[in-house]
Scaffold this motif. Structure first.
Motif, PDB file in Angstrom:
ATOM      1  N   PRO A   1      34.276  41.656  37.789  1.00  0.00           N
ATOM      2  CA  PRO A   1      34.950  40.356  37.749  1.00  0.00           C
ATOM      3  C   PRO A   1      34.255  39.394  36.810  1.00  0.00           C
ATOM      4  CG  PRO A   1      33.659  40.554  39.755  1.00  0.00           C
ATOM      5  CD  PRO A   1      33.588  41.896  39.075  1.00  0.00           C
TER       6      PRO A   1
ATOM      7  N   ASP B   1      38.084  32.283  41.729  1.00  0.00           N
ATOM      8  CA  ASP B   1      37.089  33.343  41.689  1.00  0.00           C
ATOM      9  C   ASP B   1      37.365  34.452  42.687  1.00  0.00           C
ATOM     10  OD1 ASP B   1      35.678  32.290  39.613  1.00  0.00           O
ATOM     11  OD2 ASP B   1      34.085  31.418  40.836  1.00  0.00           O
TER      12      ASP B   1
ATOM     13  N   ARG C   1      41.382  41.079  42.060  1.00  0.00           N
ATOM     14  CA  ARG C   1      42.029  41.761  40.929  1.00  0.00           C
ATOM     15  C   ARG C   1      41.078  42.769  40.290  1.00  0.00           C
ATOM     16  NH1 ARG C   1      43.922  36.545  39.707  1.00  0.00           N
ATOM     17  NH2 ARG C   1      42.225  36.284  38.203  1.00  0.00           N
TER      18      ARG C   1
ATOM     19  N   GLU D   1      40.147  36.485  41.398  1.00  0.00           N
ATOM     20  CA  GLU D   1      39.652  37.331  40.310  1.00  0.00           C
ATOM     21  C   GLU D   1      38.878  38.529  40.852  1.00  0.00           C
ATOM     22  OE1 GLU D   1      37.909  38.910  36.718  1.00  0.00           O
ATOM     23  OE2 GLU D   1      39.829  38.071  37.338  1.00  0.00           O
TER      24      GLU D   1
END
Length: 264
Positions: free
Chosen positions: A259, A245, A251, A248
């Motif tokens: 996300p 998580d 990113r 993520e």
């Protein structure tokens, strides 16, 4: 672990739904303002254990059928065991609620009295309609405070205010409850569902592991020192940096998108 506590079936006193990570537990005893019967105490404990163990549950909302939250224990439903055994049975649900890792929201419309008030205060967040009313009614019934109220109230409003609420048992309207910190948000009655849904959806979309750790850190704050707190924060953050998580989230930040958390 999921599966250790199967989802309870709906009963005459408890109804459960689950949609996109948001579990809703509804107390169903409208003829007595959703007072909690002997059977319902056990059903609450089972429901809290299920919600705390099921990975599909990202947030739990507790509410009451109709225009009332909960008027407390149904004192007309006398137990057939010793009162101490009965109260220990009741307390299993209280402890299961507080042991839940995921966030919890009380949706309070109408009365929240006695154990019903402390059921609401036991949630992480309380959203109330402008017609909600709160009362630690125990002393009016010749009883002392229970369902975690002796622990919850001083943390919410300070010791002296807690004594006022518990010993004198005033009826508080929603505005006063919000002013003294018992309620996070007060909204018009016709906006209550939307306000609860907005917070529930936001929490359900959040990172489950990080939210659970933040909740646990805050819950321990009153009984820990600053060195202990920052050490616990460091341990929790180390766990977060090892999750999918957090990767993520980073990113998504770089890619300028929201996300999508999986709890892994």
């Amino acid at each position: 672990m999921p599966g250790n506590h199967p989802r309870p079936d709906d009963s005459d006193g408890i109804r459960i739904s689950l949609h996109e990570g948001v579990a809703t537990l509804t107390l169903v005893n409208p003829r007595r303002k959703n007072a909690i019967t002997n059977a319902m105490w056990g059903e609450l404990a089972l429901a809290f254990r299920w919600a705390g163990a099921d990975d599909d549950v990202r947030v739990l909302v507790i509410t009451g059928e109709g225009d009332e939250f909960c008027s407390g224990a149904d004192l007309s439903d006398a137990p057939d065991v010793h009162w101490l055994d009965h109260l220990n049975y009741i307390n299993e649900g209280c402890l299961a609620l507080h042991a839940m890792a995921c966030p919890t929201i009380a949706r309070v419309d109408g009365i929240a009295a006695g154990a019903g008030m402390n059921l609401a205060l036991g949630c992480d967040l309380v959203i109330a309609s402008d017609r909600a009313r709160f009362c630690e009614i125990f002393s009016r019934r010749g009883l002392s405070i229970d369902y975690g109220g002796s622990w919850l109230l001083p943390q919410r409003v300070g010791l002296h205010k807690a004594k006022e609420l518990a010993l004198l048992a005033p009826m508080l309207d929603a505005a006063e409850a919000e002013r003294i910190g018992l309620v996070n948000k007060m909204v018009p009655a016709d906006e209550l569902d939307a306000a609860v849904a907005a917070w529930a959806v936001q929490l359900a979309a959040g990172p489950p592991i990080a939210l659970a750790q933040t909740k646990a850190l805050l819950d321990r704050a009153a009984s820990t020192t600053l060195p202990e707190a920052v050490a616990a924060e460091a341990a929790a953050q180390t766990v977060n940096f090892g999750t999918a998580d957090t990767a993520e989230a980073l990113r998504a930040f770089v890619q300028k998108r929201e996300p999508k958390y999986t709890g892994r």
